[in-house]
Design a protein around this motif. Structure first.
Motif, mmCIF file in Angstrom:
data_model
loop_
_atom_site.group_PDB
_atom_site.id
_atom_site.type_symbol
_atom_site.label_atom_id
_atom_site.label_comp_id
_atom_site.label_asym_id
_atom_site.label_seq_id
_atom_site.Cartn_x
_atom_site.Cartn_y
_atom_site.Cartn_z
ATOM 1 N N PRO A 40 0.810 -1.224 0.000
ATOM 2 C CA PRO A 40 0.000 0.000 0.000
ATOM 3 C C PRO A 40 0.839 1.268 0.000
ATOM 4 C CG PRO A 40 -0.935 -1.600 1.525
ATOM 5 C CD PRO A 40 0.391 -2.153 1.069
ATOM 6 N N VAL A 41 1.957 1.253 0.735
ATOM 7 C CA VAL A 41 2.797 2.445 0.812
ATOM 8 C C VAL A 41 3.394 2.765 -0.553
ATOM 9 C CG1 VAL A 41 4.900 3.439 1.796
ATOM 10 C CG2 VAL A 41 3.323 2.164 3.256
ATOM 11 N N GLN A 42 3.928 1.770 -1.229
ATOM 12 C CA GLN A 42 4.575 2.017 -2.512
ATOM 13 C C GLN A 42 3.568 2.384 -3.595
ATOM 14 O OE1 GLN A 42 7.308 -1.090 -3.610
ATOM 15 N NE2 GLN A 42 8.429 -1.000 -1.673
ATOM 16 N N VAL A 43 2.389 1.751 -3.580
ATOM 17 C CA VAL A 43 1.358 2.127 -4.547
ATOM 18 C C VAL A 43 0.891 3.555 -4.287
ATOM 19 C CG1 VAL A 43 -0.986 1.643 -5.347
ATOM 20 C CG2 VAL A 43 0.614 -0.238 -4.979
ATOM 21 N N ALA A 44 0.771 3.921 -3.003
ATOM 22 C CA ALA A 44 0.325 5.273 -2.658
ATOM 23 C C ALA A 44 1.339 6.327 -3.090
ATOM 24 C CB ALA A 44 0.077 5.376 -1.157
ATOM 25 N N LEU A 45 2.611 5.950 -3.238
ATOM 26 C CA LEU A 45 3.621 6.908 -3.688
ATOM 27 C C LEU A 45 3.327 7.447 -5.086
ATOM 28 C CD1 LEU A 45 6.978 5.318 -2.427
ATOM 29 C CD2 LEU A 45 5.846 7.377 -1.571
ATOM 30 N N VAL A 46 2.609 6.668 -5.892
ATOM 31 C CA VAL A 46 2.241 7.152 -7.226
ATOM 32 C C VAL A 46 1.321 8.369 -7.100
ATOM 33 C CG1 VAL A 46 1.131 6.570 -9.407
ATOM 34 C CG2 VAL A 46 2.465 4.837 -8.189
ATOM 35 N N GLY A 47 0.325 8.263 -6.217
ATOM 36 C CA GLY A 47 -0.551 9.405 -5.982
ATOM 37 C C GLY A 47 0.186 10.576 -5.375
ATOM 38 N N ALA A 48 1.136 10.293 -4.491
ATOM 39 C CA ALA A 48 1.913 11.363 -3.878
ATOM 40 C C ALA A 48 2.758 12.092 -4.925
ATOM 41 C CB ALA A 48 2.809 10.797 -2.777
ATOM 42 N N GLY A 241 -5.794 6.664 -3.205
ATOM 43 C CA GLY A 241 -4.435 6.167 -3.333
ATOM 44 C C GLY A 241 -4.319 4.671 -3.107
ATOM 45 N N VAL A 242 -5.248 4.102 -2.320
ATOM 46 C CA VAL A 242 -5.200 2.667 -2.033
ATOM 47 C C VAL A 242 -6.457 1.936 -2.503
ATOM 48 C CG1 VAL A 242 -3.636 2.941 -0.074
ATOM 49 C CG2 VAL A 242 -6.109 3.046 0.311
ATOM 50 N N VAL A 363 0.567 14.351 1.075
ATOM 51 C CA VAL A 363 0.617 13.891 2.468
ATOM 52 C C VAL A 363 -0.510 12.894 2.717
ATOM 53 C CG1 VAL A 363 0.518 14.617 4.883
ATOM 54 C CG2 VAL A 363 1.620 16.082 3.175
ATOM 55 N N GLY A 364 -1.708 13.207 2.206
ATOM 56 C CA GLY A 364 -2.824 12.293 2.368
ATOM 57 C C GLY A 364 -2.577 10.955 1.712
ATOM 58 N N ALA A 365 -1.986 10.980 0.506
ATOM 59 C CA ALA A 365 -1.717 9.730 -0.197
ATOM 60 C C ALA A 365 -0.742 8.854 0.592
ATOM 61 C CB ALA A 365 -1.158 10.025 -1.586
ATOM 62 N N ALA A 379 -9.838 0.972 7.463
ATOM 63 C CA ALA A 379 -9.519 2.090 8.349
ATOM 64 C C ALA A 379 -9.241 3.353 7.536
ATOM 65 C CB ALA A 379 -8.317 1.747 9.226
ATOM 66 N N VAL A 380 -8.581 3.192 6.398
ATOM 67 C CA VAL A 380 -8.321 4.342 5.523
ATOM 68 C C VAL A 380 -9.635 4.916 5.010
ATOM 69 C CG1 VAL A 380 -7.176 5.135 3.419
ATOM 70 C CG2 VAL A 380 -6.116 3.362 4.811
ATOM 71 N N PHE A 381 -10.507 4.057 4.531
ATOM 72 C CA PHE A 381 -11.758 4.512 3.919
ATOM 73 C C PHE A 381 -12.668 5.200 4.940
ATOM 74 C CE2 PHE A 381 -11.000 0.595 1.108
ATOM 75 C CZ PHE A 381 -10.131 1.305 0.299
ATOM 76 N N LEU A 382 -12.782 4.636 6.124
ATOM 77 C CA LEU A 382 -13.654 5.234 7.146
ATOM 78 C C LEU A 382 -13.079 6.550 7.656
ATOM 79 C CD1 LEU A 382 -14.635 2.013 9.133
ATOM 80 C CD2 LEU A 382 -16.018 3.263 7.464
ATOM 81 N N SER A 383 -11.767 6.611 7.838
ATOM 82 C CA SER A 383 -11.146 7.859 8.296
ATOM 83 C C SER A 383 -11.314 8.956 7.251
ATOM 84 C CB SER A 383 -9.658 7.631 8.573
ATOM 85 O OG SER A 383 -9.469 6.684 9.595
ATOM 86 N N ALA A 384 -11.135 8.614 5.975
ATOM 87 C CA ALA A 384 -11.301 9.600 4.905
ATOM 88 C C ALA A 384 -12.729 10.139 4.873
ATOM 89 C CB ALA A 384 -10.942 8.972 3.559
ATOM 90 N N THR A 385 -13.699 9.267 5.072
ATOM 91 C CA THR A 385 -15.098 9.717 5.090
ATOM 92 C C THR A 385 -15.335 10.701 6.225
ATOM 93 O OG1 THR A 385 -15.806 7.592 4.169
ATOM 94 C CG2 THR A 385 -17.494 8.959 5.209
ATOM 95 N N GLY A 386 -14.777 10.414 7.403
ATOM 96 C CA GLY A 386 -14.928 11.319 8.545
ATOM 97 C C GLY A 386 -14.339 12.698 8.275
ATOM 98 N N VAL A 387 -13.173 12.749 7.642
ATOM 99 C CA VAL A 387 -12.551 14.033 7.319
ATOM 100 C C VAL A 387 -13.391 14.800 6.304
ATOM 101 C CG1 VAL A 387 -10.524 15.128 6.288
ATOM 102 C CG2 VAL A 387 -10.231 13.221 7.879
ATOM 103 N N CYS A 388 -13.944 14.096 5.314
ATOM 104 C CA CYS A 388 -14.797 14.760 4.315
ATOM 105 C C CYS A 388 -16.041 15.367 4.967
ATOM 106 C CB CYS A 388 -15.209 13.765 3.234
ATOM 107 S SG CYS A 388 -13.872 13.285 2.115
ATOM 108 N N LEU A 389 -16.661 14.653 5.888
ATOM 109 C CA LEU A 389 -17.845 15.187 6.562
ATOM 110 C C LEU A 389 -17.490 16.405 7.402
ATOM 111 C CD1 LEU A 389 -19.564 11.843 7.634
ATOM 112 C CD2 LEU A 389 -20.304 13.428 5.847
ATOM 113 N N ALA A 390 -16.316 16.402 8.029
ATOM 114 C CA ALA A 390 -15.872 17.570 8.799
ATOM 115 C C ALA A 390 -15.686 18.772 7.874
ATOM 116 C CB ALA A 390 -14.575 17.246 9.528
#
Length: 427
Positions: A40-48, A241-242, A363-365, A379-390
């Motif tokens: 996941p970390v290396q794949v996310a580097l593409v988005g970063a 990113g993931v 940074v998010g990626a 955990a990534v998906f649920l945390s991202a949803t919480g930030v979007c609602l905020a």
């Protein structure tokens, strides 16, 4: 098209080609990364790598867009990324491709994208009248989505399977053609204050950037909009990113093939095209403020669907609604900025806005990849949803029903967002 003018026609045609290239690269690079790693970390580097240039160079791109001919900036940016990607495609054809070469290629291409995109948003108001901005931006956003998702995504899925080097070679040719089309635009595309700057002496770039930052921070609504967009993009970068790891491959939760993932992106594009074309109507029905908050809320809640209901066919209607809500909101936000920001500051303030709005994406990626590695993808998906609602809640506190009205280049613009009962205007 004709009533929007010749220059807008060439700008839109160039946008179509460059965004088709963006779509192939955006979808193809993460899929190609799966052939090198399942981390996941290396794949996310593409988005970063795709978003880091916004953090590093957005302000400088804006200052340049307010100093030079904006069309020439776009032409040069397209030529540079065409050359870079052709070189990388050659390496791929020779069998010399690896994850790190791919990351460098994406990074360099997206450096040019920063300069091209800032100049493009700043040059568009110079090709149409203020009353035509929403219509023009609707066509631009729909064209972007057709290229990025509708056409680019399935092409990327096919190229990854059949000819991986073409993931870079095809965008290179498209960027080159996009640069050539811009030469058909007629007129002078320097910012209005250029002649005054030449006669009175030019300030430093730091001074130009400082002026834009002060303007943005002093406008309560634009400031809050930028922060809210920044939170949304931060969360979305972590999420998308993931997402490919959750959707594609035998080890994924949903188990799609790469071509199927490309079709999901196509479904998103279909919705986005529809959303961009009806955005003006949605705004008239609900008011700009309610429309923007509602559209962002829908987008935030849709993040939950692939997690709670990981069913392959359900991704298609979800993507359609997702695309429609996101594109309609984008048209509204872009048109609002172009009307609220004085013409001579447009490049710099736009870039300052996009620094805040997009600077957190790398940074998010990366954080999404780390969290996925440590706690799992849900955990990534649920945390991202919480930030979007905020972020939606933050915007709701300050947004009026009607946000913007056509403005002159006066540098002093009233802050209409201090009260939810602000006078209504024409967006």
């Amino acid at each position: 098209m004709a009533r929007l003018g010749r220059s807008f026609g060439f700008l839109l045609s160039s946008t179509a080609l460059s965004n088709l290239a963006d779509g192939v690269l955006k979808v193809g690079a993460p899929l190609l990364a799966l052939s090198f790693t399942r981390s996941p970390v290396q794949v996310a580097l593409v988005g970063a790598a795709a978003t880091l240039p916004w953090l590093l160079l957005a302000l400088h791109a804006g200052a340049i867009a307010d100093r030079l001919d904006r069309r020439r900036v776009m032409v040069l940016a397209n030529v540079v990324r065409a050359v870079v990607l052709l070189a990388v495609a050659a390496l791929g054809a020779l069998g010399l491709m690896n994850l790190w070469i791919m990351l460098v290629a994406v990074l360099l291409a997206c450096v040019s994208e920063v300069f091209a995109d800032v100049a493009a948003q700043s040059v568009l108001p110079m090709t149409v009248t203020p009353a035509q901005l929403t219509t023009a931006n609707g066509r631009v956003v729909s064209t972007q989505m057709i290229g990025n998702e509708f056409a680019g995504a399935p092409v990327a899925g096919l190229l990854v399977t059949l000819l991986p080097a073409a993931v870079f070679g095809a965008p290179a040719l498209l960027y080159g053609a996009a640069g050539l089309l811009l030469l058909g635009m007629r007129g002078r595309f320097r910012p209005p204050a250029e002649s005054a700057a030449e006669s009175t002496g030019r300030r430093s770039m730091a001074g130009d950037i400082g002026e834009a930052l002060r303007y943005l921070w002093g406008h309560r609504f634009l400031r809050t909009l930028a922060v809210s967009a920044g939170l949304l993009n931060f969360a979305s970068a972590a999420y998308f990113g993931v997402l490919v790891l959750w959707v594609v491959g035998e080890g994924s939760r949903i188990g799609m093939e790469p071509a199927g993932y490309g079709l999901v992106m196509t479904a998103l594009a279909v919705g986005a095209v529809a959303g961009s074309l009806v955005s003006d109507r949605v705004t008239q029905l609900f008011g700009e403020g309610r429309a923007l908050v509602g559209l962002w809320l829908i987008s935030a809640l849709l993040h939950l669907v692939p997690v709670l209901l990981p069913i392959d066919w359900l991704l298609y209607p979800t993507a359609v609604v997702w695309g429609a809500a996101g594109a309609a909101a984008n048209v509204l936000v872009i048109s609002t900025r172009q009307r609220l920001i004085p013409a001579e500051l447009l490049g710099r303030v736009n870039s300052a806005y996009r620094l805040i709005g997009m600077g957190g994406m790398p940074v998010g990626a990366v954080l999404g990849g780390v969290l996925g590695e440590l706690a799992g993808l849900p955990a990534v998906f649920l945390s991202a949803t919480g930030v979007c609602l905020a972020a939606v809640g933050l915007l709701w506190r300050v947004v009026p029903d009607q946000i913007s009205s056509p403005l002159t280049s006066d540098a002093t613009i009233p802050d209409i967002s201090r009260s939810r009962s602000a006078p209504k205007g024409v967006r």
